[in-house]
Design an enzyme around this catalytic site. Structure first.
Site, PDB file in Angstrom:
ATOM      1  CG  ASP A 289      -0.240  -0.038   2.550  1.00  0.00           C
ATOM      2  OD1 ASP A 289       0.800  -0.720   2.647  1.00  0.00           O
ATOM      3  OD2 ASP A 289      -0.719   0.607   3.503  1.00  0.00           O
TER       4      ASP A 289
ATOM      5  CD  GLU B 151       4.306   0.706   6.850  1.00  0.00           C
ATOM      6  OE1 GLU B 151       5.112   1.005   7.735  1.00  0.00           O
ATOM      7  OE2 GLU B 151       3.842   1.554   6.057  1.00  0.00           O
TER       8      GLU B 151
END
Ligand SMILES: [Zn+2]
Length: 452
Positions: free
Chosen positions: A90, A155
């Site tokens: 991400d 994350e």
């Protein structure tokens, strides 16, 4: 290196750069608000990853973790505890008003660099690891011990994926020999006056917590104010915090960093750095005086980030709040930092509520074969760089792996200028094409050198 792929396709640097560009173009943006996340982008990314790295997806065992995270298992020669290589899928959202020179999901090449969100944080690493593994598989290479790849999809929002990956490994009885995640880099212009780039390896990361300070009162009409209302008390608390900073301290990795860079420091600073341990009080004073960045090296920092009061300009607030974000030094705890704040504001009528808590990570060893493996591989591929441990200011998913492994390191094998480091989570993020390819070779060499 021109390994041959499964269908006789020749893999070369240019093709691998195209694969990175393709994956940067998929906007895998994570948001704390789950409703805002485009799940289809993550599915598209995982599909394109599988197409881009066919050997890796055939020969490694692929496990999905939660919705879109991956754990991949590469069987090694011997049964030693495995190495874990981490990266995340991400990226952070784009601030539409930020002046990007090139489209953030365009992956355009300008001046020898690929521009786009995620090129440095952290698709450069993720695709770099996959490229290294794919090339090694094409050469029929088998690592000396098992290698796990852990790619998280949340994350940037501290999502549950990394803890779930740790649980998955724990349930399989996996106790990693060492864990490598994003973090430090081959950092150019890292220190004023220090010429060579530093190969900074994060051996711990600061803890974080956000405390909400809350003051309450009667409220009422603003034409008849009483002294000492909630807003005044919150304002006084904020000023008191500003005046009572945390005391300075120099944790062991920071002292080691100064002694390691001492030979490259400007003459005037060399004695101070060389004798960092003996001259700690002097070094602390110098760092505190040198600006916000050096000061953050030596103490827990507090930033008042949000304030709230009344919803209308003619209504006295019945509740006022301030959010204080703390970055907690190694050696301190969330509880001890909270206590400092409580004492500093010295007002029993204000309540403190922690909104989130992350303790500082344990310090990973530097007199250790796993750390040696990192530093020697840095010296081999980046012979101008000075490898050194350091304390990371930002958080990574690797902090969760400390629960199952004492050797957790944070290093990204790409050369980065100061401007590039500042572009992370900001705008104009870009990675040099050659720098990315050098990073791929670093990951290859690291995997080749993993001992039995
Ligand atoms: Zn990252």
């Amino acid at each position: 290196m021109r390994p041959v792929g499964p269908v006789g396709e020749v893999r070369n640097d240019a093709d691998d750069v195209e694969r990175l560009r393709g994956l940067v173009r998929v906007p895998t943006v994570s948001y704390a608000d789950e409703g805002a996340v485009e799940a289809s982008c993550f599915e598209e990314f995982l599909t394109l990853l599988a197409e881009s790295f066919p050997l890796l997806h055939e020969q490694l065992t692929v496990h999905r973790v939660l919705d879109h995270s991956l754990l991949l298992h590469w069987k090694g020669e011997a049964d030693g505890d495995p190495a874990v290589l981490m990266a995340h899928i991400d990226v952070v959202p784009i601030d539409e008003s930020a002046p990007w020179q090139h489209p953030p999901f365009g992956a355009e090449i300008h001046d020898g660099a690929i521009w786009g969100r995620g090129t440095l944080d952290d698709k450069g690493s993720l695709v770099g690891i996959c490229t290294a593994v794919e090339r090694l598989l094409a050469d029929d290479f088998v690592p000396a011990r098992d290698v796990w790849l852990s790619f998280g999809a949340r994350e940037e929002v501290s999502g549950p994926d990394a803890p779930a990956a740790v649980e998955e490994l724990r349930s399989r009885g996996v106790t990693p020999w060492f864990v490598l995640d994003e973090g430090g880099a081959i950092a150019h212009q890292a220190f004023p006056g220090v010429q060579p780039p530093l190969g900074v390896i994060g051996v711990t990361e600061k803890g974080t917590t956000t405390l909400e300070l809350r003051a309450e009162g009667r409220g009422g009409h603003s034409s008849t104010p009483a002294p000492g209302g909630p807003t005044a008390r919150i304002a006084r608390a904020v000023v008191r915090l500003e005046k009572r900073q945390f005391p300075a301290s120099l944790p062991e990795p920071t002292l080691e960093m100064f002694t390691r860079i001492a030979p490259h420091a400007p003459l005037a600073l060399r004695p101070l750095f060389t004798n960092a341990r003996r001259l700690q009080p002097l070094l602390k004073r110098a760092l505190l005086a040198a600006g916000p960045e050096p000061a953050a090296l030596v103490r827990t920092t507090m930033a008042v980030t949000q304030l709230s009061g009344s919803p209308a300009h003619n209504v006295i607030a019945s509740t006022a709040t301030a959010a204080v974000n703390l970055r907690i030094m190694v050696g301190e705890t969330v509880a001890s930092a909270t206590e400092h704040v409580r004492k500093a504001i010295a007002d029993g009528s204000i309540t403190l509520e922690p909104l989130d808590t992350n303790e500082p990570s344990p310090v990973s060893p530097t007199d250790d074969p796993a750390f040696e493996l990192l530093t020697t591989t840095i010296s081999e591929l980046f012979d101008d760089a000075v490898p050194t441990p350091y304390v990371m200011m930002a958080g990574t998913d690797s902090r969760f792996f400390a629960a199952i492994c004492p050797r957790v390191y944070r290093f990204t094998p790409f050369r980065m200028t100061r401007a590039q480091r500042e572009s992370i989570h900001s705008y104009d993020e870009h990675i040099g094409v050659q720098d990315w390819l050098d990073g791929v070779r670093w990951y290859s060499r690291l995997i080749e050198r993993i001992p039995e």
